[in-house]
Design a protein around this motif. Structure first.
Motif, PDB file in Angstrom:
ATOM      1  N   ASN A  65      21.834  16.546 132.258  1.00 41.47           N
ATOM      2  CA  ASN A  65      20.322  15.452 131.614  1.00 41.47           C
ATOM      3  C   ASN A  65      20.338  16.484 130.206  1.00 41.47           C
ATOM      4  OD1 ASN A  65      20.468  13.318 133.608  1.00 41.47           O
ATOM      5  ND2 ASN A  65      19.365  14.941 134.939  1.00 41.47           N
ATOM      6  N   ILE A  67      20.205  18.211 127.290  1.00 39.67           N
ATOM      7  CA  ILE A  67      19.911  17.673 125.114  1.00 39.67           C
ATOM      8  C   ILE A  67      21.381  17.206 124.478  1.00 39.67           C
ATOM      9  CG2 ILE A  67      17.210  16.941 125.361  1.00 39.67           C
ATOM     10  CD1 ILE A  67      17.150  18.889 123.709  1.00 39.67           C
ATOM     11  N   THR A  70      22.879  15.062 125.744  1.00 36.58           N
ATOM     12  CA  THR A  70      23.175  13.294 126.080  1.00 36.58           C
ATOM     13  C   THR A  70      22.090  13.429 124.441  1.00 36.58           C
ATOM     14  OG1 THR A  70      19.997  14.080 126.874  1.00 36.58           O
ATOM     15  CG2 THR A  70      21.583  13.287 128.664  1.00 36.58           C
ATOM     16  N   LYS A  71      21.898  13.959 123.626  1.00 34.87           N
ATOM     17  CA  LYS A  71      21.165  13.228 122.082  1.00 34.87           C
ATOM     18  C   LYS A  71      21.722  14.261 120.962  1.00 34.87           C
ATOM     19  CE  LYS A  71      17.665  11.178 123.428  1.00 34.87           C
ATOM     20  NZ  LYS A  71      17.633   9.861 123.581  1.00 34.87           N
ATOM     21  N   ASP A  73      22.948  13.430 118.624  1.00 34.69           N
ATOM     22  CA  ASP A  73      22.363  12.419 117.059  1.00 34.69           C
ATOM     23  C   ASP A  73      21.332  13.302 116.846  1.00 34.69           C
ATOM     24  OD1 ASP A  73      21.344  11.370 119.341  1.00 34.69           O
ATOM     25  OD2 ASP A  73      19.819  10.380 117.924  1.00 34.69           O
ATOM     26  N   TRP A  74      20.905  14.073 117.067  1.00 37.31           N
ATOM     27  CA  TRP A  74      19.387  14.785 117.373  1.00 37.31           C
ATOM     28  C   TRP A  74      20.138  16.270 116.208  1.00 37.31           C
ATOM     29  CZ3 TRP A  74      15.451  15.423 121.692  1.00 37.31           C
ATOM     30  CH2 TRP A  74      14.860  13.641 121.813  1.00 37.31           C
ATOM     31  N   SER A  85      27.628  18.616 117.593  1.00 34.15           N
ATOM     32  CA  SER A  85      27.730  18.002 118.518  1.00 34.15           C
ATOM     33  C   SER A  85      29.578  18.162 118.497  1.00 34.15           C
ATOM     34  CB  SER A  85      27.586  16.674 118.075  1.00 34.15           C
ATOM     35  OG  SER A  85      27.830  15.983 117.420  1.00 34.15           O
ATOM     36  N   LEU A 102      19.469  21.434 117.245  1.00 31.74           N
ATOM     37  CA  LEU A 102      18.637  20.897 117.057  1.00 31.74           C
ATOM     38  C   LEU A 102      18.103  20.414 115.474  1.00 31.74           C
ATOM     39  CD1 LEU A 102      16.283  20.955 120.151  1.00 31.74           C
ATOM     40  CD2 LEU A 102      17.816  19.141 119.363  1.00 31.74           C
ATOM     41  N   HIS A 106      15.759  15.049 111.925  1.00 36.37           N
ATOM     42  CA  HIS A 106      15.558  13.693 112.695  1.00 36.37           C
ATOM     43  C   HIS A 106      14.232  14.139 113.503  1.00 36.37           C
ATOM     44  CE1 HIS A 106      16.374  10.877 115.470  1.00 36.37           C
ATOM     45  NE2 HIS A 106      17.505  11.304 115.635  1.00 36.37           N
ATOM     46  N   SER A 108      13.076  12.157 115.831  1.00 35.45           N
ATOM     47  CA  SER A 108      13.085  12.211 117.290  1.00 35.45           C
ATOM     48  C   SER A 108      12.113  13.707 117.537  1.00 35.45           C
ATOM     49  CB  SER A 108      13.743  11.300 118.329  1.00 35.45           C
ATOM     50  OG  SER A 108      13.545  10.445 117.592  1.00 35.45           O
ATOM     51  N   VAL A 109      13.397  14.865 117.578  1.00 37.97           N
ATOM     52  CA  VAL A 109      12.888  15.824 117.927  1.00 37.97           C
ATOM     53  C   VAL A 109      11.403  16.908 117.449  1.00 37.97           C
ATOM     54  CG1 VAL A 109      14.109  18.440 117.065  1.00 37.97           C
ATOM     55  CG2 VAL A 109      15.532  16.708 116.503  1.00 37.97           C
ATOM     56  N   TYR A 112       9.509  15.180 120.240  1.00 39.28           N
ATOM     57  CA  TYR A 112      10.271  15.507 121.636  1.00 39.28           C
ATOM     58  C   TYR A 112       9.340  16.947 121.853  1.00 39.28           C
ATOM     59  CZ  TYR A 112      12.815  18.539 125.077  1.00 39.28           C
ATOM     60  OH  TYR A 112      13.210  19.638 125.531  1.00 39.28           O
TER      61      TYR A 112
END
Length: 240
Positions: A65, A67, A70-71, A73-74, A85, A102, A106, A108-109, A112
């Protein structure tokens, strides 16, 4: 006392957002313990959060789990378009490489991290939040694909074209135009980090929490802004 609560994308406390570090037993909350003991001794307890740095081991996280896994693209990308990545962390990296990051670009970062800090200040009787690695790893980073797309849609050019010499004198651009586009790009990177600091400060104020907000920063303010997009003078001037 500064208590580190977020190390490499994991939590040294009980969180509903971040997986707990494997170094901590399930039935122990180090931050709760530190707050209770610290306050009984008359100490201030500040939660130390590593922000954009995510991983620096030579092997990937065991937690599925995490990130990092899981993420993808972040994650950050460098000036050559290579995403963190895709880095083979099992092999030696350059001397200046700090780890997987990160991307502040982005959206979403930052969203978060607002949730991460909100959970901390709402769940624990803290005296402060301390932000570490609140910057880019270096000035060759910032080219996260999603961030670049947002920037390109807003300003009409791809920032990586500056580095590829597509936006250059050879292709009919004059020096003034090139410098202007470079400034737009650099300001974009700076503002994305500034916005996180501002929103955390605003969150603290809106919750009417008597908390200090602090950060670990690069010592030279001009170099900090130029190389790491960390404009900490702005944070002070604007009372963040």
């Amino acid at each position: 006392v500064f208590i580190q609560v977020r190390y490499r994308g994991d939590a040294f406390y009980n969180s509903k957002i971040i997986s707990k570090s494997k170094l901590i037993s399930d039935d122990f909350d180090p931050l709760y313990y530190a707050v209770q003991l610290g306050h009984s001794l008359g100490l201030e307890i500040h939660a130390w959060v590593n922000v954009y740095i995510l991983w620096s081991s030579s092997s990937k996280p065991l937690d599925s789990n995490h990130i990092y896994l899981t993420k993808p693209d972040w994650l950050e990308s460098n000036i050559y378009g290579k995403s963190d990545s895709s880095i083979d962390i099992s092999k030696p990296q350059s001397h200046n490489w700090e780890g997987i990051y990160l991307s502040p670009n982005h959206p979403s970062v930052n969203q978060y991290f607002i949730k991460v800090v909100s959970e901390l200040i709402e769940s624990y009787d803290l005296d402060g939040i301390h932000l570490d690695y609140i910057r880019f790893q270096d000035d060759i980073y910032g080219y996260n694909e999603v961030g670049r797309k947002i920037f390109k849609n807003k300003y009409g050019f791809d920032p990586i074209d500056i580095e590829r010499n597509i936006i250059s004198i050879d292709y009919g651009w004059d020096i003034g135009q090139i410098d202007s586009l470079k400034k737009i790009w650099n300001d974009y990177k700076i503002e994305n980090i500034n916005s996180l600091v501002y929103n955390i400060s605003n969150k603290i104020n809106n919750l009417d929490k008597n908390l200090n907000l602090s950060a670990a920063v690069k010592s030279n303010p001009n170099l900090s802004k130029k190389k790491w997009s960390q404009d900490w003078k702005d944070w002070i001037v604007n009372d963040y």
